[in-house]
Scaffold this active site. Structure first.
Site, PDB file in Angstrom:
ATOM      1  N   GLU A 188       0.822  -1.215   0.000  1.00  0.00           N
ATOM      2  CA  GLU A 188       0.000   0.000   0.000  1.00  0.00           C
ATOM      3  C   GLU A 188       0.857   1.267   0.000  1.00  0.00           C
ATOM      4  O   GLU A 188       0.393   2.349   0.375  1.00  0.00           O
ATOM      5  CB  GLU A 188      -0.941  -0.014   1.209  1.00  0.00           C
ATOM      6  CG  GLU A 188      -1.923  -1.176   1.206  1.00  0.00           C
ATOM      7  CD  GLU A 188      -3.229  -0.891   0.451  1.00  0.00           C
ATOM      8  OE1 GLU A 188      -3.768   0.199   0.583  1.00  0.00           O
ATOM      9  OE2 GLU A 188      -3.692  -1.791  -0.273  1.00  0.00           O
ATOM     10  N   HIS A 240      -4.480   1.866   7.440  1.00  0.00           N
ATOM     11  CA  HIS A 240      -3.099   2.221   7.066  1.00  0.00           C
ATOM     12  C   HIS A 240      -2.411   2.766   8.310  1.00  0.00           C
ATOM     13  O   HIS A 240      -3.052   3.436   9.139  1.00  0.00           O
ATOM     14  CB  HIS A 240      -3.065   3.321   5.998  1.00  0.00           C
ATOM     15  CG  HIS A 240      -3.477   2.872   4.634  1.00  0.00           C
ATOM     16  ND1 HIS A 240      -4.283   3.631   3.814  1.00  0.00           N
ATOM     17  CD2 HIS A 240      -3.174   1.761   3.934  1.00  0.00           C
ATOM     18  CE1 HIS A 240      -4.473   2.990   2.671  1.00  0.00           C
ATOM     19  NE2 HIS A 240      -3.812   1.852   2.716  1.00  0.00           N
ATOM     20  N   CYS A 245      -2.968  11.536   3.688  1.00  0.00           N
ATOM     21  CA  CYS A 245      -3.261  10.555   2.625  1.00  0.00           C
ATOM     22  C   CYS A 245      -3.150  11.195   1.249  1.00  0.00           C
ATOM     23  O   CYS A 245      -2.887  10.521   0.259  1.00  0.00           O
ATOM     24  CB  CYS A 245      -4.686  10.024   2.750  1.00  0.00           C
ATOM     25  SG  CYS A 245      -5.069   9.293   4.323  1.00  0.00           S
TER      26      CYS A 245
HETATM   27  O1  SUG Z   1      -7.873   3.096   0.442  1.00  0.00           O
HETATM   28  N1  SUG Z   1     -10.652   5.248   0.637  1.00  0.00           N
HETATM   29  C1  SUG Z   1      -9.202   5.074   0.668  1.00  0.00           C
HETATM   30  C2  SUG Z   1      -8.563   6.036   1.637  1.00  0.00           C
HETATM   31  C3  SUG Z   1      -7.073   6.008   1.549  1.00  0.00           C
HETATM   32  C4  SUG Z   1      -6.410   6.734   2.659  1.00  0.00           C
HETATM   33  N2  SUG Z   1      -5.009   6.716   2.476  1.00  0.00           N
HETATM   34  C5  SUG Z   1      -4.090   6.693   3.478  1.00  0.00           C
HETATM   35  N3  SUG Z   1      -4.427   6.402   4.683  1.00  0.00           N
HETATM   36  N4  SUG Z   1      -2.874   6.898   3.162  1.00  0.00           N
HETATM   37  C6  SUG Z   1      -8.806   3.652   1.044  1.00  0.00           C
HETATM   38  O2  SUG Z   1      -9.425   3.102   1.976  1.00  0.00           O
HETATM   39  C7  SUG Z   1     -12.880   4.891  -0.270  1.00  0.00           C
HETATM   40  C8  SUG Z   1     -13.514   4.875  -1.620  1.00  0.00           C
HETATM   41  C9  SUG Z   1     -14.984   4.685  -1.595  1.00  0.00           C
HETATM   42  O3  SUG Z   1     -15.491   4.054  -0.669  1.00  0.00           O
HETATM   43  O4  SUG Z   1     -15.663   5.157  -2.546  1.00  0.00           O
HETATM   44  C10 SUG Z   1     -11.372   4.667  -0.298  1.00  0.00           C
HETATM   45  O5  SUG Z   1     -10.897   3.987  -1.169  1.00  0.00           O
END
Ligand code: SUG
Length: 445
Positions: A174, A250, A368
């Site tokens: 990730e 994460h 993020c």
């Molecule tokens: O991968 N949300 C992302 C958020 C990513 C956050 N990134 C870090 N923490 N670095 C994920 O969970 C939600 C999309 C949706 O539900 O439409 C989403 O993918």
């Protein structure tokens, strides 16, 4: 050698919406099917970048991806005109449709792991695009991320872009969201912390119980090997499965590091005490270790407020600042924690709150939205394309968003062929603004 950290932020795409796609990400589930505001989302992101730029932090941008991704639907056997395909996928499986339309590329902290030249034996900046295979909608980002990195970091004298890790759950990767770096100065060798959730080969069904651990130890080790990191400067740390089960999908949701400061929740890691001892030995006690106790802030409040997803940055003045989500001001306990950090004698001297609410509703806070890269001046000069933010580029991007983005979008709207066209027109113009040349599939036909 003198080096600086550059924050590359992902520009929010035109299809930003809430599909509830990310299992284990509580915000994504809670806000599924809400109506989104892509224009506000993109402007919030740009405003955050602008604040950092004004504060003397080097700021750059990465472009959004082409969505809806017709090539993905075609690969799955859908045929006909673009409109027919969109309608057919939506009618058959709205979730699959949401995945192919997701603007998740905005969370570029997951786009790759990047380590600076000071850390590698070959003296180059190493970039491994993340395979993101834990989630379908995110796995769609990898191929275009490779293309984007190849455009900007094409000078092989300075940059080594690796292939993403082998696409298997044992090597689920990730990116930088599970990697932190501690150092005295950006330009000197640092300590690379790789934080993983499970061992791909040994722990498929043990822990966490409720939600998936996205990053494997095997993936982190492979990245460290590829990046030619010195073993004495590399540490592998296991996330606390209990934290993952509370929504810490994460590690950047529960800890943050910059230079010689490490802010973390005491329940972030499986064995926090041993990690702290190790860090003290490795750093010869030159670190500011800032643990936050459960009695001060529960994991629940930490996840709700995203206080650890603040950006911890070194400003142009050399002072350090926390760029925190507004939600961590609104949450009483998180706010108390922040006030305590500010009152303590440590390296952090400024606190700023930013509004990333549109992204936050999908579980993506300030940290993020950015991919950190430590680059020397020569490496900065070797970057191609016009991605470094200045006042002129900022204004152009704001106008571009104002002109092309919708301010209201629900998942059903994504079937609209007009939106597909709006996307293409906007992204085509963006590649010109950023001087990226031909990038997207639709530009290649
Ligand atoms: O991968 N949300 C992302 C958020 C990513 C956050 N990134 C870090 N923490 N670095 C994920 O969970 C939600 C999309 C949706 O539900 O439409 C989403 O993918």
């Amino acid at each position: 050698m003198k080096a600086s950290e550059i924050n590359f932020d992902g520009i929010v795409g035109l299809t930003h919406h809430y599909s509830g796609l990310a299992f284990g990400n509580l915000a994504s589930a809670a806000n599924a099917h809400k109506v989104s505001n892509p224009k506000a989302a993109a402007l919030q992101g740009l405003k955050k970048m602008h604040l950092l730029m004004q504060k003397g932090v080097l700021q750059a941008v990465l472009p959004p991806h082409e969505r809806p991704l017709l090539s993905f639907f075609k690969n799955l056997g859908f045929t006909g005109t673009d409109t027919q395909i969109l309608k057919a996928v939506y009618a058959l499986d709205p979730r699959l449709f949401g995945a192919g339309c997701s603007a998740s590329s905005m969370w570029v902290a997951n786009a790759a792991t990047v380590t600076p030249s000071a850390d590698s034996t070959d003296g180059r900046v190493h970039i491994t695009p993340a395979n993101l295979i834990s989630n379908l909608h995110r796995a769609l980002e990898t191929q275009i991320n490779i293309q984007i990195f190849k455009k900007i970091f094409s000078d092989e004298n300075y940059f080594k872009i690796h292939a993403p890790l082998f696409s298997h759950l044992d090597f689920a990767d990730e990116g930088a969201a599970n990697h932190s770096r501690l150092c005295q100065n950006y330009g000197s060798a640092g300590l690379n912390l790789f934080i993983y959730g499970r061992s791909g080969s040994q722990e498929k069904v043990i822990l966490p119980h409720q939600y998936p651990a996205r990053q494997t130890l095997e993936a982190s080790k492979a990245v460290a090997r590829l990046h030619q990191l010195r073993s004495e400067n590399t540490i592998f740390i296991k996330q606390n499965p209990l934290a993952i089960d509370q929504g810490v999908f994460h590690n950047d949701v529960i800890s943050i590091a910059n230079q010689n400061v490490f802010l973390f929740h005491e329940l972030a890691f499986e064995d926090t005490a041993t990690l702290v001892d190790l860090l003290k030995i490795k750093s010869h006690d030159s670190l500011y270790l800032l643990p936050v106790a459960t009695s001060e802030l529960s994991l629940q409040d930490a996840v709700k407020s995203y206080v650890f997803n603040s950006q911890l940055v070194t400003l142009g003045t050399g002072a350090m600042a926390l760029i925190a989500p507004i939600e961590s001001c609104e949450n009483k306990n998180s706010h108390q924690v922040l006030l305590k950090i500010m009152a303590e004698k440590n390296a952090i001297s400024e606190l700023h709150f930013v509004d990333c609410k549109q992204s936050m509703l999908n579980g993506g806070g300030p940290a993020c939205l950015r991919l950190r890269m430590v680059l020397t001046e020569a490496e900065q000069k070797a970057c191609r394309a016009r991605v470094f933010l200045d006042e002129n580029l900022y204004q152009r991007l704001v106008q571009w968003v104002e002109r092309h983005y919708r301010d209201r979008l629900s998942i059903g709207d994504l079937v609209d062929p007009l939106l597909l066209n709006e996307n293409r027109v906007a992204l085509d113009e963006l590649t010109q603004i950023l001087q990226l040349g031909t990038l997207y599939n639709f530009q290649k036909i």
